[in-house]
Design a protein around this motif. Structure first.
Motif, PDB file in Angstrom:
ATOM      1  N   ILE A 198      15.407   7.422  17.151  1.00 48.39           N
ATOM      2  CA  ILE A 198      16.420   7.047  17.250  1.00 48.39           C
ATOM      3  C   ILE A 198      17.782   6.634  15.924  1.00 48.39           C
ATOM      4  N   GLY A 199      18.122   5.940  16.215  1.00 47.74           N
ATOM      5  CA  GLY A 199      18.797   5.100  15.160  1.00 47.74           C
ATOM      6  C   GLY A 199      17.792   5.332  13.875  1.00 47.74           C
ATOM      7  N   ILE A 205      19.917  10.949   8.353  1.00 48.42           N
ATOM      8  CA  ILE A 205      20.286  11.875   8.232  1.00 48.42           C
ATOM      9  C   ILE A 205      21.863  11.060   7.802  1.00 48.42           C
ATOM     10  N   ASP A 206      22.222  10.806   7.563  1.00 47.96           N
ATOM     11  CA  ASP A 206      23.492   9.785   6.622  1.00 47.96           C
ATOM     12  C   ASP A 206      23.136  10.307   5.728  1.00 47.96           C
ATOM     13  N   ILE A 252      20.948   2.371  20.969  1.00 44.80           N
ATOM     14  CA  ILE A 252      20.880   3.120  19.438  1.00 44.80           C
ATOM     15  C   ILE A 252      21.792   2.239  18.223  1.00 44.80           C
ATOM     16  N   THR A 253      21.413   2.007  17.310  1.00 37.71           N
ATOM     17  CA  THR A 253      21.955   1.348  16.147  1.00 37.71           C
ATOM     18  C   THR A 253      21.681   1.866  15.514  1.00 37.71           C
ATOM     19  N   TYR A 254      22.993   2.545  14.264  1.00 39.62           N
ATOM     20  CA  TYR A 254      22.485   3.381  13.149  1.00 39.62           C
ATOM     21  C   TYR A 254      23.095   2.648  12.358  1.00 39.62           C
ATOM     22  N   TYR A 255      23.278   3.833  10.789  1.00 40.45           N
ATOM     23  CA  TYR A 255      23.930   3.275   9.379  1.00 40.45           C
ATOM     24  C   TYR A 255      24.536   4.266   9.136  1.00 40.45           C
TER      25      TYR A 255
END
Length: 127
Positions: A45-46, A52-53, A84-87
């Motif tokens: 998920i991340g 998407i970004d 959950i980690t995302y940028y």
């Protein structure tokens, strides 16, 4: 995106097979695989939201409306599955002058929200 998913899936598959060969006890194997599954899904998920970004950064209509202020800022949200980690990128809306993280808006996350709605409900119910 598919390459990232394939890499994560391959790593997950290897970890599951390793667990099955090292944990003869079904209870230990299931507990270990369950934990690895939650970690895999959180990482997937991340990765998805980070991608998407990246897509938003390349989108011409986004570029016309928003100016990128910062790229690659980390965000962690704690969920029932785990962290959950995302940028994400920080944008300035050229017409409104408002700063925004578009991926956070997509995820319907408040600016300082660290717990998912589902986890928040679960914690309140346990109190």
């Amino acid at each position: 995106m598919e390459v990232c998913v394939e890499r994560l899936t391959g790593e997950f598959q290897s970890q599951v097979l390793k667990t099955l060969t090292e944990k003869p006890n079904i209870h230990e194997a299931v507990a270990n695989i369950f934990q690895k599954t939650k970690q895999y899904v959180c990482e997937l998920i991340g990765t998805w939201y980070t991608e998407i970004d990246h897509a938003l950064l390349e989108d011409r209509s986004i570029q016309r409306r928003y100016k990128v202020q910062h790229k690659g800022r980390e965000r962690t949200v704690y969920t029932e599955l785990g962290a959950i980690t995302y940028y994400r990128s920080y944008y300035k809306d050229r017409s409104k002058g408002k700063n925004v993280y578009l991926v956070d808006e997509y995820n319907q996350l408040e600016p300082y929200q660290r717990l998912s709605d589902g986890l928040r409900i679960k914690l309140v119910g346990a109190a």
